[in-house]
Design a protein around this motif. Structure first.
Motif, mmCIF file in Angstrom:
data_model
loop_
_atom_site.group_PDB
_atom_site.id
_atom_site.type_symbol
_atom_site.label_atom_id
_atom_site.label_comp_id
_atom_site.label_asym_id
_atom_site.label_seq_id
_atom_site.Cartn_x
_atom_site.Cartn_y
_atom_site.Cartn_z
ATOM 1 N N VAL A 82 103.381 32.709 101.359
ATOM 2 C CA VAL A 82 103.582 31.697 100.324
ATOM 3 C C VAL A 82 104.078 30.413 100.978
ATOM 4 O O VAL A 82 105.117 30.404 101.638
ATOM 5 N N ARG A 83 103.331 29.331 100.799
ATOM 6 C CA ARG A 83 103.724 28.009 101.299
ATOM 7 C C ARG A 83 103.700 27.020 100.145
ATOM 8 O O ARG A 83 102.695 26.905 99.440
ATOM 9 N N ASP A 84 104.807 26.329 99.952
ATOM 10 C CA ASP A 84 104.929 25.353 98.864
ATOM 11 C C ASP A 84 104.592 25.975 97.512
ATOM 12 O O ASP A 84 103.964 25.346 96.648
ATOM 13 N N GLY A 85 105.000 27.235 97.351
ATOM 14 C CA GLY A 85 104.803 27.930 96.081
ATOM 15 C C GLY A 85 103.417 28.495 95.875
ATOM 16 O O GLY A 85 103.156 29.150 94.867
ATOM 17 N N GLN A 86 102.479 28.282 96.824
ATOM 18 C CA GLN A 86 101.112 28.743 96.681
ATOM 19 C C GLN A 86 100.848 29.921 97.618
ATOM 20 O O GLN A 86 101.078 29.807 98.828
ATOM 21 N N ALA A 136 98.815 23.370 87.742
ATOM 22 C CA ALA A 136 99.819 22.556 87.056
ATOM 23 C C ALA A 136 99.203 21.490 86.162
ATOM 24 O O ALA A 136 99.882 20.928 85.294
ATOM 25 N N GLU A 137 97.912 21.194 86.347
ATOM 26 C CA GLU A 137 97.260 20.174 85.527
ATOM 27 C C GLU A 137 96.994 20.664 84.109
ATOM 28 O O GLU A 137 97.006 19.870 83.162
ATOM 29 N N VAL A 141 108.978 28.803 90.398
ATOM 30 C CA VAL A 141 109.483 29.624 91.497
ATOM 31 C C VAL A 141 108.321 29.989 92.406
ATOM 32 O O VAL A 141 108.360 29.808 93.610
ATOM 33 N N ASP A 142 107.272 30.555 91.834
ATOM 34 C CA ASP A 142 105.980 30.701 92.510
ATOM 35 C C ASP A 142 104.912 30.922 91.443
ATOM 36 O O ASP A 142 105.222 31.061 90.258
ATOM 37 N N THR A 143 103.648 30.927 91.853
ATOM 38 C CA THR A 143 102.548 31.034 90.891
ATOM 39 C C THR A 143 101.860 32.391 90.921
ATOM 40 O O THR A 143 100.787 32.554 90.329
ATOM 41 N N ALA A 154 103.393 29.884 82.130
ATOM 42 C CA ALA A 154 104.522 29.062 82.569
ATOM 43 C C ALA A 154 105.795 29.890 82.718
ATOM 44 O O ALA A 154 106.562 29.722 83.675
ATOM 45 N N ILE A 155 106.026 30.800 81.769
ATOM 46 C CA ILE A 155 107.197 31.680 81.877
ATOM 47 C C ILE A 155 107.100 32.509 83.141
ATOM 48 O O ILE A 155 108.075 32.672 83.891
ATOM 49 N N ASN A 156 105.907 33.044 83.413
ATOM 50 C CA ASN A 156 105.716 33.836 84.628
ATOM 51 C C ASN A 156 106.002 33.010 85.879
ATOM 52 O O ASN A 156 106.600 33.509 86.845
ATOM 53 N N CYS A 157 105.592 31.737 85.884
ATOM 54 C CA CYS A 157 105.801 30.873 87.050
ATOM 55 C C CYS A 157 107.281 30.564 87.283
ATOM 56 O O CYS A 157 107.670 30.167 88.394
ATOM 57 N N SER A 158 108.106 30.733 86.260
ATOM 58 C CA SER A 158 109.539 30.467 86.402
ATOM 59 C C SER A 158 110.278 31.646 87.025
ATOM 60 O O SER A 158 111.490 31.583 87.223
ATOM 61 N N ARG A 159 109.547 32.713 87.365
ATOM 62 C CA ARG A 159 110.124 33.929 87.915
ATOM 63 C C ARG A 159 109.492 34.245 89.262
ATOM 64 O O ARG A 159 108.377 33.826 89.541
ATOM 65 N N LYS A 160 110.187 35.017 90.067
ATOM 66 C CA LYS A 160 109.659 35.389 91.375
ATOM 67 C C LYS A 160 108.665 36.528 91.232
ATOM 68 O O LYS A 160 108.959 37.548 90.613
ATOM 69 N N GLY A 161 107.482 36.358 91.830
ATOM 70 C CA GLY A 161 106.455 37.379 91.731
ATOM 71 C C GLY A 161 105.839 37.398 90.351
ATOM 72 O O GLY A 161 106.051 36.502 89.529
#
Length: 308
Positions: A87-91, A224-225, A246-248, A286-293
């Motif tokens: 994972v780099r820069d959240g991707q 994110a768009e 946190v990550d995607t 979006a909720i999922n992205c606010s959490r790790k994994g």
């Protein structure tokens, strides 16, 4: 009872590269993530692919059951598939180990026999299951399922590094899309398939050239768009909700799982619900992205969410 949503696809361990060089194993696989997301939102979800009898496989199976996913095939003695994730820069970027693994240990005839004994619902697949030559078995299942009255869902989710011949892989993907009633593709998928200009603003034009006659529902996601949704001639698009990312990992799976549950409930009213469906799916992602994994939200979390 709600119509069933059955999943055919990889369940694997994402081995996440850590700063100290070690690997942290976490449960993953796009179809596995989607199954969990759909079940947590109240879907009647079953998993068709076998889980391994090894430690990782039993962990994946236990998590599925805990989230409300029914397991429908006997366990396999083959090992669990692995993905090494950086994972780099959240991707995230992925390297896969997929030869002789449990989730590929199935026979199309056996799955079609199982489907013939059930009320037709949604059969979902995609991602690594469409990598040649595995796609040949998958196409056999999809063709047989459609003949039995099942709705076919495809998440393209291309993984170019897994294929020896990218052109053949893309052709296999489009064969599956040609059979699909409902299709999701990400911006990265569209670029890999030759739609270099794909972005939120051009989504409608890209759909005209991407879509096959069988496609009734199409979703394009743009990170994110935002995302674009087309249902039986109705279309909408929206910017992504603001969230501290946190990550995607699992965001697209959560998005599409939400759509499948919503459409299973909506039936013929899906086109009239298009704006609500897109907003719900984007909020879930979006909720999922606010959490790790990959940690998809439960239905009650979506119902209570007002800040995104």
């Amino acid at each position: 009872m709600r119509p069933p949503i059955l999943i055919l696809g990889e369940a694997l361990m994402d081995c996440i590269s850590q700063a100290d060089g070690t690997l942290l194993p976490l449960m993953g696989g796009s179809p596995f993530n989607l199954a969990r997301a759909a079940a947590l939102q109240g879907g009647n979800v079953g998993y068709l692919s076998p889980f391994s009898t090894d430690t990782f496989g039993q962990q994946l199976k236990a998590q599925s059951l805990a989230d409300g996913v029914r397991t429908l095939s006997p366990d396999s003695t083959r090992p669990t598939a692995l993905a090494v994730v950086t994972v780099r820069d959240g991707q995230p970027s992925y390297g896969f180990y997929r030869e002789g693994v449990a989730d590929r240990d199935y026979q199309p005839d056996a799955l079609l026999q199982l489907l013939s004994q059930m009320e037709p619902g949604v059969l979902h697949t995609g991602s690594l299951m469409l990598v040649p030559p595995e796609h040949l078995k998958v196409l056999q299942v999809l063709e047989g399922a459609k003949a039995l009255g099942w709705t076919v869902s495809i998440d393209v989710n291309l993984r170019p590094k897994t294929a020896e011949n990218l052109a053949e892989y893309c052709a296999a993907v489009m064969q599956a899309v040609d059979l699909a009633d409902w299709v999701k593709a990400s911006e990265e998928d569209l670029h890999a398939l030759g739609f270099a200009e794909a972005r939120l603003e051009t989504a409608a034009d890209v759909r005209h050239r991407f879509a096959k006659p069988s496609n009734k529902h199409i979703a394009f996601t743009f990170g994110a768009e935002g995302a674009y949704l087309w249902i039986n001639g109705q279309e909408t698009r929206a910017k992504a909700p603001r969230v501290d990312v946190v990550d995607t990992v699992g965001a697209g799976d959560t998005f599409w799982g939400s759509c499948l549950v919503d459409w299973s409930d909506a039936g013929t009213d899906a086109a009239q619900r298009i704006v609500a469906t897109l907003n719900r799916a984007m909020t879930a992602a979006a909720i999922n992205c606010s959490r790790k994994g990959c940690q998809p939200p439960k239905l009650e979390e979506l119902s209570l969410e007002t800040d995104l």
